[in-house]
Design a protein around this motif. Structure first.
Motif, mmCIF file in Angstrom:
data_model
loop_
_atom_site.group_PDB
_atom_site.id
_atom_site.type_symbol
_atom_site.label_atom_id
_atom_site.label_comp_id
_atom_site.label_asym_id
_atom_site.label_seq_id
_atom_site.Cartn_x
_atom_site.Cartn_y
_atom_site.Cartn_z
ATOM 1 N N GLN A 1 13.111 9.039 -81.169
ATOM 2 C CA GLN A 1 12.934 8.651 -79.770
ATOM 3 C C GLN A 1 14.171 8.968 -78.937
ATOM 4 O O GLN A 1 14.058 9.291 -77.743
ATOM 5 C CB GLN A 1 12.594 7.156 -79.696
ATOM 6 C CG GLN A 1 11.181 6.841 -80.184
ATOM 7 C CD GLN A 1 10.887 5.354 -80.223
ATOM 8 O OE1 GLN A 1 11.797 4.533 -80.399
ATOM 9 N NE2 GLN A 1 9.617 4.995 -80.069
ATOM 10 N N ILE A 2 15.357 8.883 -79.565
ATOM 11 C CA ILE A 2 16.577 9.272 -78.858
ATOM 12 C C ILE A 2 16.504 10.751 -78.484
ATOM 13 O O ILE A 2 16.780 11.145 -77.337
ATOM 14 C CB ILE A 2 17.823 8.994 -79.729
ATOM 15 C CG1 ILE A 2 18.043 7.493 -79.880
ATOM 16 C CG2 ILE A 2 19.062 9.656 -79.118
ATOM 17 C CD1 ILE A 2 19.160 7.141 -80.840
ATOM 18 N N GLY A 3 16.142 11.587 -79.454
ATOM 19 C CA GLY A 3 16.018 13.015 -79.181
ATOM 20 C C GLY A 3 14.970 13.303 -78.129
ATOM 21 O O GLY A 3 15.154 14.183 -77.257
ATOM 22 N N LEU A 4 13.851 12.564 -78.168
ATOM 23 C CA LEU A 4 12.787 12.760 -77.182
ATOM 24 C C LEU A 4 13.280 12.410 -75.785
ATOM 25 O O LEU A 4 13.050 13.172 -74.826
ATOM 26 C CB LEU A 4 11.584 11.892 -77.545
ATOM 27 C CG LEU A 4 10.438 11.869 -76.530
ATOM 28 C CD1 LEU A 4 9.873 13.264 -76.316
ATOM 29 C CD2 LEU A 4 9.342 10.896 -76.982
ATOM 30 N N GLN A 5 13.990 11.294 -75.641
ATOM 31 C CA GLN A 5 14.473 10.897 -74.329
ATOM 32 C C GLN A 5 15.515 11.878 -73.793
ATOM 33 O O GLN A 5 15.534 12.192 -72.600
ATOM 34 C CB GLN A 5 15.071 9.484 -74.394
ATOM 35 C CG GLN A 5 15.409 8.909 -73.032
ATOM 36 C CD GLN A 5 14.197 8.837 -72.110
ATOM 37 O OE1 GLN A 5 13.122 8.366 -72.515
ATOM 38 N NE2 GLN A 5 14.347 9.327 -70.882
ATOM 39 N N GLN A 6 16.373 12.373 -74.668
ATOM 40 C CA GLN A 6 17.363 13.359 -74.234
ATOM 41 C C GLN A 6 16.689 14.639 -73.758
ATOM 42 O O GLN A 6 17.121 15.241 -72.764
ATOM 43 C CB GLN A 6 18.338 13.645 -75.379
ATOM 44 C CG GLN A 6 19.265 12.479 -75.701
ATOM 45 C CD GLN A 6 20.135 12.735 -76.920
ATOM 46 O OE1 GLN A 6 19.853 13.658 -77.714
ATOM 47 N NE2 GLN A 6 21.177 11.948 -77.090
ATOM 48 N N ALA A 7 15.641 15.064 -74.455
ATOM 49 C CA ALA A 7 14.913 16.263 -74.030
ATOM 50 C C ALA A 7 14.210 16.023 -72.698
ATOM 51 O O ALA A 7 14.168 16.907 -71.829
ATOM 52 C CB ALA A 7 13.904 16.676 -75.095
ATOM 53 N N ARG A 8 13.663 14.827 -72.507
ATOM 54 C CA ARG A 8 13.029 14.502 -71.224
ATOM 55 C C ARG A 8 14.052 14.523 -70.086
ATOM 56 O O ARG A 8 13.775 15.015 -68.986
ATOM 57 C CB ARG A 8 12.367 13.134 -71.303
ATOM 58 C CG ARG A 8 11.034 13.109 -72.063
ATOM 59 C CD ARG A 8 10.552 11.684 -72.254
ATOM 60 N NE ARG A 8 9.206 11.652 -72.792
ATOM 61 C CZ ARG A 8 8.100 11.435 -72.073
ATOM 62 N NH1 ARG A 8 8.203 11.258 -70.768
ATOM 63 N NH2 ARG A 8 6.911 11.418 -72.630
ATOM 64 N N ASN A 9 15.230 13.976 -70.360
ATOM 65 C CA ASN A 9 16.280 13.977 -69.340
ATOM 66 C C ASN A 9 16.704 15.401 -68.990
ATOM 67 O O ASN A 9 16.968 15.723 -67.829
ATOM 68 C CB ASN A 9 17.483 13.174 -69.829
ATOM 69 C CG ASN A 9 17.169 11.689 -69.974
ATOM 70 O OD1 ASN A 9 16.202 11.185 -69.401
ATOM 71 N ND2 ASN A 9 17.975 10.992 -70.752
ATOM 72 N N ALA A 10 16.797 16.258 -70.020
ATOM 73 C CA ALA A 10 17.166 17.660 -69.774
ATOM 74 C C ALA A 10 16.116 18.351 -68.908
ATOM 75 O O ALA A 10 16.445 19.123 -67.994
ATOM 76 C CB ALA A 10 17.336 18.393 -71.096
ATOM 77 N N LEU A 11 14.842 18.070 -69.176
ATOM 78 C CA LEU A 11 13.777 18.669 -68.373
ATOM 79 C C LEU A 11 13.831 18.150 -66.935
ATOM 80 O O LEU A 11 13.595 18.914 -65.986
ATOM 81 C CB LEU A 11 12.418 18.365 -68.998
ATOM 82 C CG LEU A 11 11.202 18.986 -68.313
ATOM 83 C CD1 LEU A 11 11.316 20.506 -68.288
ATOM 84 C CD2 LEU A 11 9.905 18.563 -68.997
ATOM 85 N N SER A 12 14.157 16.874 -66.765
ATOM 86 C CA SER A 12 14.286 16.318 -65.419
ATOM 87 C C SER A 12 15.346 17.069 -64.616
ATOM 88 O O SER A 12 15.144 17.408 -63.439
ATOM 89 C CB SER A 12 14.648 14.827 -65.491
ATOM 90 O OG SER A 12 13.621 14.082 -66.099
ATOM 91 N N THR A 13 16.483 17.342 -65.257
ATOM 92 C CA THR A 13 17.551 18.069 -64.580
ATOM 93 C C THR A 13 17.101 19.481 -64.224
ATOM 94 O O THR A 13 17.407 19.985 -63.135
ATOM 95 C CB THR A 13 18.804 18.119 -65.465
ATOM 96 O OG1 THR A 13 19.212 16.778 -65.773
ATOM 97 C CG2 THR A 13 19.943 18.839 -64.766
ATOM 98 N N LEU A 14 16.384 20.143 -65.121
ATOM 99 C CA LEU A 14 15.884 21.484 -64.840
ATOM 100 C C LEU A 14 14.949 21.485 -63.639
ATOM 101 O O LEU A 14 14.882 22.468 -62.890
ATOM 102 C CB LEU A 14 15.164 22.050 -66.066
ATOM 103 C CG LEU A 14 16.037 22.399 -67.267
ATOM 104 C CD1 LEU A 14 15.170 22.759 -68.468
ATOM 105 C CD2 LEU A 14 16.978 23.556 -66.938
#
Length: 528
Positions: A254-267
């Motif tokens: 879930q940590i990895g999933l949230q980090q990937a979601r945050n990265a997509l938000s920035t993109l």
């Protein structure tokens, strides 16, 4: 009085004679204009005619790469995310603003070809001299000097200094456009890759929870057999250890999933937590198409904007060599100043209307005493040019390497998926058989533990292999330079940014309309 009139007539004849001769001088000078410095030639780079995977039925080299390659995954969510990224990504907007800056720089360089100084002037100067300092009877010791006029200085582009400057800025402008397209390629690939990572984590979490359920059932069986005296407490503790170990992996995923979601938000130019609705839909890893069109190596040179940018940057530097070489030769300048000047004395009266003055003529400047320094300046620019030429060759080779690496990763990951799918099927069957045999007392609980651990590992391997197929294909399309063609007719600066800039500065049509060099068709790459 006659002498005054004669002087005025002589002055008039001198002025008219010079103005008659000036156009002839300009024509003679311009007629002898030349352009010093080298002309750019694209470096030759040897490439193979086909990729290493030629003949593989999964690869089509005869067809050109799809410019909207992300649609090949047939995922509406991914398509929407890419569209939003094009509109909202902030680094992409910065790349678009660099195009606007380059347009303005080209305008500055173009203006240098015309009179470099064009200025109106005017001043009023009050001066006073003490009687002791003047020591002349009858001299006005206090007076005011009035001047108004116009200055112009034009350094003729005899050696092509300013033409080379325009050439350099034109290439810089096209390079900024290529950089913008390169940013589009990287953005598209990064959005697709990050989306694939998100879906992969979601699949892994779902698999971990499914294994948690299966292992919970195994623990209940072990507890039931322990209560009935059919086995020892060791089976219960082993089942508990495996279950809690599996549960512990879920927060990490879930940590990895949230980090990937945050990265997509920035993109997407959004703060974290604002894209949850965008990710609604089937939680599955994007499926690669059965057939992939990649074209041939020569096609890559035309498509990859970073290679085009490297070529244009080298071309701009080639023009700067010419700018530096022009300093080795004399410069020819036409200068002129015309205006009215009058002085009022103690009486305070003056006549500005009959007080014409002028200064006009050619000038030659040749800093031959700085010849050694100038030559070294040319050498500096030439060394920089050679660096960029070598860098261009290296960029082409690295691009070909990226394609081959991604192609190998994509093809081999597909084979891995086939093997991992068989392994998962076998592992699932092993879990079912081991649980049945343990319930019947035919085997100990260690067999169940081994089967369940193996299933979890094989499912993880399969998900990662499927993810590798998608990410390798994304990397392949990025290496081929696809994804920028569909945005060629789109504005490079967002509408709100345009309005903000227009409120500060009069940009004319420069923010929305491309300049002449941008509208020219890019030349086809030479055969390598």
């Amino acid at each position: 009085m006659r002498g005054h009139v004669g002087a005025r007539q002589a002055k008039s004849r001198g002025v008219s004679s010079f103005f008659r001769a000036a156009p002839m001088l300009v024509v003679l000078v311009l007629g002898g204009c030349t352009t010093v410095g080298p002309d750019f030639k694209r470096p030759e780079v040897a490439l193979t005619e086909n990729w290493g995977a030629k003949g593989d039925p999964r690869i089509a080299t005869q067809a050109a790469t799809d410019s909207q390659w992300w649609k090949a995954f047939n995922d509406p969510t991914l398509n929407h995310l890419v569209e939003l990224a094009y509109q909202q990504n902030l680094p992409l907007q910065v790349a678009g603003l660099r195009i606007v800056e380059a347009r303005a720089r080209l305008g500055v360089a173009t203006g240098q070809q015309y009179p470099q100084v064009q200025a109106a002037f005017g001043n009023v100067t009050a001066q006073g001299i003490s009687k002791n300092a003047a020591n002349v009877s009858g001299l006005d010791t206090h007076f005011v000097d009035y001047q108004v006029g116009f200055d112009a200085v034009w350094e003729l582009d005899f050696w092509g200094r300013y033409r080379r400057g325009v050439e350099a800025e034109s290439d810089n402008l096209l390079a900024s456009v290529a950089d913008y397209h390169s940013a589009l390629v990287s953005l598209t690939a990064e959005v697709a890759r990050t989306y694939t990572v998100i879906r992969t984590f979601e699949v892994l979490i779902e698999q971990a929870r499914e294994n948690e359920r299966v292992q919970q059932e195994g623990l209940q069986i072990a507890e039931s057999r322990f209560r009935n005296g059919a086995t020892s407490e060791l089976d219960v503790t082993q089942a508990t250890t495996l279950l809690e170990s599996t549960r512990a992996t879920i927060p990490q995923l879930q940590i990895g999933l949230q980090q990937a979601r945050n990265a997509l938000s920035t993109l997407l130019g959004q703060p974290p937590g604002m894209i949850d609705e965008l990710l609604a839909g089937p939680r599955d890893i994007p499926q690669a198409p059965a057939l992939v069109a990649i074209g041939v190596p020569a096609e890559m040179l035309r498509r990859r904007p970073d290679i085009r940018a490297a070529e244009l940057i080298a071309a701009a530097q080639c023009a700067r060599v010419g700018v530096a070489k022009a300093d080795l030769y004399p410069s020819f300048v036409l200068f002129g100043s015309v205006g009215l000047q009058a002085t009022s004395g103690a009486g305070g009266s003056f006549n500005l209307g009959d007080s014409l003055f002028y200064s006009i003529g050619p000038r030659i400047r040749w800093p031959f005493f700085n010849y050694g320094r100038i030559k070294n300046g040319v050498r500096v620019e030439d060394a920089r040019l050679q660096q960029l030429l070598v860098g261009y060759r290296n960029a082409v080779l690295l691009a070909a390497q990226e394609v081959e690496n991604s192609l190998a990763g994509y093809l081999n990951a597909q084979e891995t998926v086939v093997f991992e799918q068989r392994a998962v099927s076998a592992a699932q069957r092993s879990v079912v058989l081991s649980v049945v045999q343990y319930r019947e007392g035919a085997v100990d609980y260690q067999r169940v533990l081994d089967a369940q651990r193996s299933l979890l590992q094989q499912q993880t391997n399969l998900a990662q292999a499927r993810s590798s197929v998608a990410t390798s294909l994304i990397a392949l399309y990025k290496a081929l330079g696809g994804g920028w063609e569909s945005s060629q007719d789109q504005p490079v600066v967002a509408e709100p940014t345009l309005d903000e800039m227009k409120q500060r500065t009069n940009w004319g049509e420069m923010l929305s309309q491309p300049s002449a060099p941008e509208t020219k068709k890019s030349p086809e790459p030479a055969k390598h």
